[in-house]
Design an enzyme around this catalytic site. Sequence first.
Site, PDB file in Angstrom:
ATOM      1  N   GLU A 198       6.505   2.464  -0.118  1.00  0.00           N
ATOM      2  CA  GLU A 198       6.279   2.382  -1.558  1.00  0.00           C
ATOM      3  C   GLU A 198       6.039   3.761  -2.168  1.00  0.00           C
ATOM      4  O   GLU A 198       6.394   4.020  -3.307  1.00  0.00           O
ATOM      5  CB  GLU A 198       5.064   1.490  -1.840  1.00  0.00           C
TER       6      GLU A 198
ATOM      7  N   LYS B 146       1.143   4.705   0.517  1.00  0.00           N
ATOM      8  CA  LYS B 146       0.870   3.659  -0.466  1.00  0.00           C
ATOM      9  C   LYS B 146       1.337   2.337   0.125  1.00  0.00           C
ATOM     10  O   LYS B 146       2.515   2.169   0.434  1.00  0.00           O
ATOM     11  CB  LYS B 146       1.582   3.944  -1.781  1.00  0.00           C
TER      12      LYS B 146
END
Length: 317
Positions: A174, A30
């Site tokens: 993330e 991500k």
Amino acid sequence: MGRLAHVLEPMLATPTERRFSDPGWLFEPKLDGVRVLAERANGRTRLWSRNGNHVSASYPEVVTALDATLAVDDAVLDGEVVTYDDTGRSSFPRLQRRIHLDNPRRIAATGVEVCYEVFDLVRWDGHDTRRVPLRARKELLADVLSWRPPLRLVAYVEGAGERLYAEACAAGWEGVIAKRADSRYTPGRSRDWLKLKCVREQEVVVGGWTEPTGARLGLGALLVGYYDEGPLLRYAGKVGTGYTDPTLRDLLSRLAPLERSTAPFVDPPRERAVHWAEPRLVAQVRFAEWTSAGRLRHPAYRGLRTDKDPAKVVRET
């Protein structure tokens, strides 16, 4: 806004707390950046944000690279514009120095280099590939472009979601995006794409600000919320940390023209020295947890999201 903004809504991932491995799923990092769709048509490359804004002028090096490498005149790519910090992690706060600029000299003066991390192929050489299974789209994407900076192909692993998630969190990413390998590209939020976050983050709508105290400049804290039950903007708390002095001054310059006399929240807080604002700015915050009263605990400011429609900001669960 142009042709693409009217006909293509990007596919979005649904947040989940489930951590899993499955051979029928692909897992990729991500990225902490800005979603960008790249369109090549009529001899011109244009970049679009996920809410349909034309952002080519903000990332001219990406446009130049795509002009040089796209071999057809009818293509749409999906990806994320990111910049990296000194540790090699994608950094949304660092990208803030570029995200609002469209003047080439001011862009160059920031010294912030960006990459276009491409993860999907939506259209190619006159063919709509949205009905093609994801795994096949990935294979085609890998072959059709020359992958050199600032263009990068997003890597993925098959099946091993739990391992990649553990590695991602240990490395300070993330999180991970999980995608069903046979999924088609469908507009809007889908359960065929899932986001597994290592940290808690939330997009929030700015509905006001407080006066600064002590030696602080600009503003004290942002008053933020999210939409609930249609048009109702529900208060989610104060964001008082995560700012630099330039950020505080920039936020005040953006909020001052939006000041209004009444609170935009359906359940406004009782605050002194508060300024209410039209709910047009979207911020990204990092936080510890949601309280039982529906407030953000220990939120910290990460940056503004110019690629998000305030009316679509809801509490992520």
